[in-house]
Design an enzyme around this catalytic site. Structure first.
Site, PDB file in Angstrom:
ATOM      1  N   SER A  67       0.870  -1.009  -0.041  1.00 36.51           N
ATOM      2  CA  SER A  67       0.009  -0.072   0.140  1.00 36.51           C
ATOM      3  C   SER A  67       0.857   1.214   0.054  1.00 36.51           C
ATOM      4  O   SER A  67       1.508   1.585  -1.082  1.00 36.51           O
ATOM      5  CB  SER A  67      -1.017  -0.141   1.317  1.00 36.51           C
ATOM      6  N   ASP A 141      -9.387  -4.629  -5.263  1.00 39.99           N
ATOM      7  CA  ASP A 141      -8.619  -4.045  -4.071  1.00 39.99           C
ATOM      8  C   ASP A 141      -8.671  -2.312  -4.491  1.00 39.99           C
ATOM      9  O   ASP A 141      -8.439  -1.968  -5.705  1.00 39.99           O
ATOM     10  CB  ASP A 141      -7.151  -4.187  -4.063  1.00 39.99           C
ATOM     11  N   HIS A 153      -7.921  -5.544  -0.356  1.00 40.66           N
ATOM     12  CA  HIS A 153      -6.671  -4.796   0.130  1.00 40.66           C
ATOM     13  C   HIS A 153      -5.986  -5.360   1.397  1.00 40.66           C
ATOM     14  O   HIS A 153      -4.894  -5.041   1.438  1.00 40.66           O
ATOM     15  CB  HIS A 153      -7.119  -3.386   0.167  1.00 40.66           C
TER      16      HIS A 153
END
Length: 174
Positions: A67, A141, A153
């Site tokens: 991320s 995601d 995610h």
């Protein structure tokens, strides 16, 4: 990479590299959606990679992130400071550093649309790192695709992609 996910990747990679030694470094920065906080991570990661390449020239590095951590590593491997980046954005690493990076593993790297939504420039992996990079995005995601499934995610530790990235990185290490 956060918590269990990070440990799962480290364990998976360690199981594939045999007797080779392996060190781990956690990039120091406050992980938030406030893009300027990522600058600290970009500085820290870039500095650590450059110092490791200079001080341990026989070492091969595997860079990774999830991320915002994937965004940090994306910017670390960029060939240029992206348009729209803050004036104090870190400079790209010297080209010779790429010779010391065996693989880059990015999970849930924010898409151009996501970066735009938080007022941040897009991430462009530099050409010296592109073939060494695996970008993994779980279906649905919302950070790396147009999906809306936050569970996707947050599920990289359970969906087989950690293993896929470890196989890729181990193969690049030789």
């Amino acid at each position: 990479m956060p918590g269990r996910f990070r440990e799962d990747f480290i364990d998976a990679l360690r199981s594939k590299i045999g007797e080779k030694s392996m060190g781990v470094y956690g990039v120091d920065y406050p992980a938030t959606t406030d893009f300027p906080t990522a600058m600290a991570g970009i500085y820290d990661a870039g500095t650590h990679v450059e110092q490791t390449a200079a001080n341990c020239p026989q070492s091969k590095l595997v860079l990774g992130g999830f991320s915002q951590g994937a965004a940090v590593m994306g910017f670390v491997t960029a060939a240029a400071i992206p348009d729209g980046a803050p004036l104090d954005a870190p400079r790209p690493m010297p080209p010779e550093v790429a010779d010391h990076v065996a693989a880059v593993t990015l999970f849930g790297m924010p898409s151009v649309a996501f970066m735009h939504s938080i007022g941040a420039p897009p991430i462009v992996i530099g050409p010296l790192y592109a073939e060494k990079t695996i970008q993994l995005c779980a279906p649905g995601d919302p950070v790396c695709s147009s999906g809306g499934n936050w569970a996707a995610h947050n599920g990289y530790a359970d969906d087989g992609m950690v293993e896929q990235a470890a196989v890729f990185a181990a193969g690049r290490l030789g």
